[in-house]
Write an enzyme that holds these catalytic residues in place. Structure first.
Site, PDB file in Angstrom:
ATOM      1  N   TYR A  18      -8.222  59.856  69.972  1.00  9.47           N
ATOM      2  CA  TYR A  18      -7.165  58.988  69.458  1.00  9.47           C
ATOM      3  C   TYR A  18      -5.892  59.811  69.338  1.00  9.47           C
ATOM      4  O   TYR A  18      -5.854  60.824  68.637  1.00  9.47           O
ATOM      5  CB  TYR A  18      -7.526  58.388  68.101  1.00  9.47           C
ATOM      6  CG  TYR A  18      -6.437  57.457  67.588  1.00  9.47           C
ATOM      7  CD1 TYR A  18      -6.271  56.191  68.136  1.00  9.47           C
ATOM      8  CD2 TYR A  18      -5.547  57.871  66.599  1.00  9.47           C
ATOM      9  CE1 TYR A  18      -5.260  55.339  67.709  1.00  9.47           C
ATOM     10  CE2 TYR A  18      -4.533  57.030  66.159  1.00  9.47           C
ATOM     11  CZ  TYR A  18      -4.393  55.762  66.719  1.00  9.47           C
ATOM     12  OH  TYR A  18      -3.382  54.937  66.298  1.00  9.47           O
ATOM     13  N   ASP A  40      -2.814  68.040  70.154  1.00 12.10           N
ATOM     14  CA  ASP A  40      -2.457  67.033  69.151  1.00 12.10           C
ATOM     15  C   ASP A  40      -2.975  67.508  67.789  1.00 12.10           C
ATOM     16  O   ASP A  40      -4.168  67.496  67.532  1.00 12.10           O
ATOM     17  CB  ASP A  40      -3.101  65.707  69.543  1.00 12.10           C
ATOM     18  CG  ASP A  40      -2.785  64.578  68.574  1.00 12.10           C
ATOM     19  OD1 ASP A  40      -2.266  64.855  67.474  1.00 12.10           O
ATOM     20  OD2 ASP A  40      -3.075  63.413  68.911  1.00 12.10           O
ATOM     21  N   LYS A  52       2.091  63.406  59.854  1.00 14.71           N
ATOM     22  CA  LYS A  52       1.402  63.238  58.586  1.00 14.71           C
ATOM     23  C   LYS A  52       1.918  64.213  57.526  1.00 14.71           C
ATOM     24  O   LYS A  52       2.969  64.006  56.947  1.00 14.71           O
ATOM     25  CB  LYS A  52      -0.116  63.333  58.779  1.00 14.71           C
ATOM     26  CG  LYS A  52      -0.671  62.182  59.637  1.00 14.71           C
ATOM     27  CD  LYS A  52      -2.168  62.143  59.640  1.00 14.71           C
ATOM     28  CE  LYS A  52      -2.713  61.038  60.533  1.00 14.71           C
ATOM     29  NZ  LYS A  52      -2.449  59.675  60.054  1.00 14.71           N
TER      30      LYS A  52
END
Length: 418
Positions: free
Chosen positions: A151, A237, A264
């Site tokens: 993801y 990532d 985040k």
């Protein structure tokens, strides 16, 4: 009252839903984002402080969700709140550069040796989307290699990591090559079959969607070698995994990517994303360079997110990272000793933990929902995928409490699901 099934919760699902003139929820499904979905409408958060969260029923909960791993310093950390407040008093965003961007850029790059420049976005999704576009501009190629069931946000290319996705043009799949996680043969074949077609290899070193299974060091090393040999950019990532080491998880692996995406926690609880890279690969983003590519975003690098993010990174010292990782490792050991007889296990690394049926890569959605509610009823808030993320306000006693409640929740679900 102990609720034992998702169906029993349906009666509370309309409590806060506001409807349009046709009688439908103003937000599809009654949610502002799909990640909230846990089988029935959850209660609503009204206040948070440190590791505590209070819902609209007045119940005090342990927040092990942390807005999907974002709040590494818990809710409303005073220094982060103060930094954001001071920035907001001066102005929330302007149409010319601001000094807070430089502070955050310096804080991010200090943690990424080997990478020299960074651009900010408003989310991890935008950061990955920008990385793909930049890699294509640098290489003149269109192909992207990703591991299956990863993801990397909700851009069209990233969504294909899980296979064809509704709303994504079928033709886009022609440029995406998916390889099984840790399958060295498949990774090599991707380059043997199309040696000069790939702009980027994108890796998440601890992919949550793929079962929170760590990427093997040999797989990472081979990706680095193949990328260098074939003129492809290695993109790592770290939107979630940046919390796991002083230099991110890539630093713990000892690999320097060509581009790295983050998000985040680096915004201190406010919207943020970042694309960092080696100087030579970031050059097309320089508006002074002829023939470059445009990167924008109305709120990219805004002073409030930047100030909060700088405060969050300042507070996230190497010793704090080591302490949280040690707490998580101890919690996993404790949980697995108790869960082995019922056929479940807790996976992860450092401050990230997630329960699975032993050996499984996926958990049925209905089981995920039952486990979320079982944990909630025991006073612990997990992510909708049942991921728990520790935060710096937590100490040994709190983490032990989380572990005991989580183990009890898993045992209850294991007993029902068999």
């Amino acid at each position: 009252m102990v609720i034992t099934s998702v169906g029993d919760r349906a009666e509370s699902s309309d409590r806060h839903i506001r409807r349009n003139t046709a009688g439908r929820p103003m937000m599809p499904g009654g949610y502002g984002r799909s990640a909230y979905h846990v089988g029935a409408a959850p209660t609503y958060a009204v206040r948070g402080e440190g590791w505590r969260l209070w819902d609209d029923t007045g119940r005090e909960l342990i927040d092990a969700n942390g807005n999907f791993t974002t709040l590494i310093h818990g809710n409303a950390h005073p220094e982060i709140v103060e930094a954001a407040h001071r920035a907001m008093q001066r102005g929330s965003a302007w149409g010319i550069p601001n000094l807070a961007e430089w502070d955050l850029a310096e804080a991010v790059l200090q943690r990424l040796p080997g990478l020299g420049q960074v651009r900010f976005t408003n989310s991890g999704t935008e950061a990955v989307m920008s990385a793909v576009r930049l890699a294509r501009a640098v290489t003149g190629r269109d192909g992207v290699v990703m591991t299956k069931d990863g993801y990397h946000g909700s851009s069209d290319v990233a969504l294909l990591a899980s296979g064809p996705s509704k709303g994504v043009p079928k033709a886009m799949g022609d440029d995406v090559t998916l390889v099984p996680l840790n399958d060295l043969t498949a990774l090599r074949e991707a380059f043997t079959q199309r040696p000069a077609s790939h702009a980027a290899i994108i890796l998440d070193l601890l992919p949550n969607k793929a079962g929170l299974v760590e990427v093997a060091p040999q797989f990472v090393a081979e990706a680095r070698t193949l990328a260098s040999e074939h003129g492809t950019l290695l993109v790592i990532d770290e939107v979630i995994s940046f919390r796991l080491g002083e230099h991110g998880l890539s630093g713990a692996y000892g690999v320097v990517p060509d581009l790295l995406t983050a998000g985040k926690l680096i915004g201190g609880g406010l919207p943020i994303g970042a694309l960092a890279g080696r100087d030579e690969y970031m050059e097309p983003l320089d508006p002074w360079v002829p023939g470059g590519i445009v990167h924008s975003g109305t709120f990219s690098g805004n002073p409030v997110s930047s100030a909060a993010g700088s405060a969050a990174l300042r507070l996230l010292t190497a010793s704090q990272i080591d302490r949280l990782n040690a707490l998580g490792d101890a919690a996993r050991t404790q949980a697995n000793e108790q869960l082995q007889p019922c056929g479940w296990e807790v996976r992860g690394r450092g401050s990230l933990l997630r329960p699975f049926p032993a050996g499984a890569r996926k958990v049925a959605e209905a089981t995920q929902h039952e486990l979320w509610w079982a944990a909630y009823e025991r006073g612990v808030v997990l992510s909708s995928a049942n991921l728990a993320a520790l935060s710096t306000p937590m100490d040994t006693a709190v983490v032990t409490d989380i572990t005991e409640r989580l183990v009890d929740a898993v045992k209850a679900v294991a007993e029902v699901t068999g």
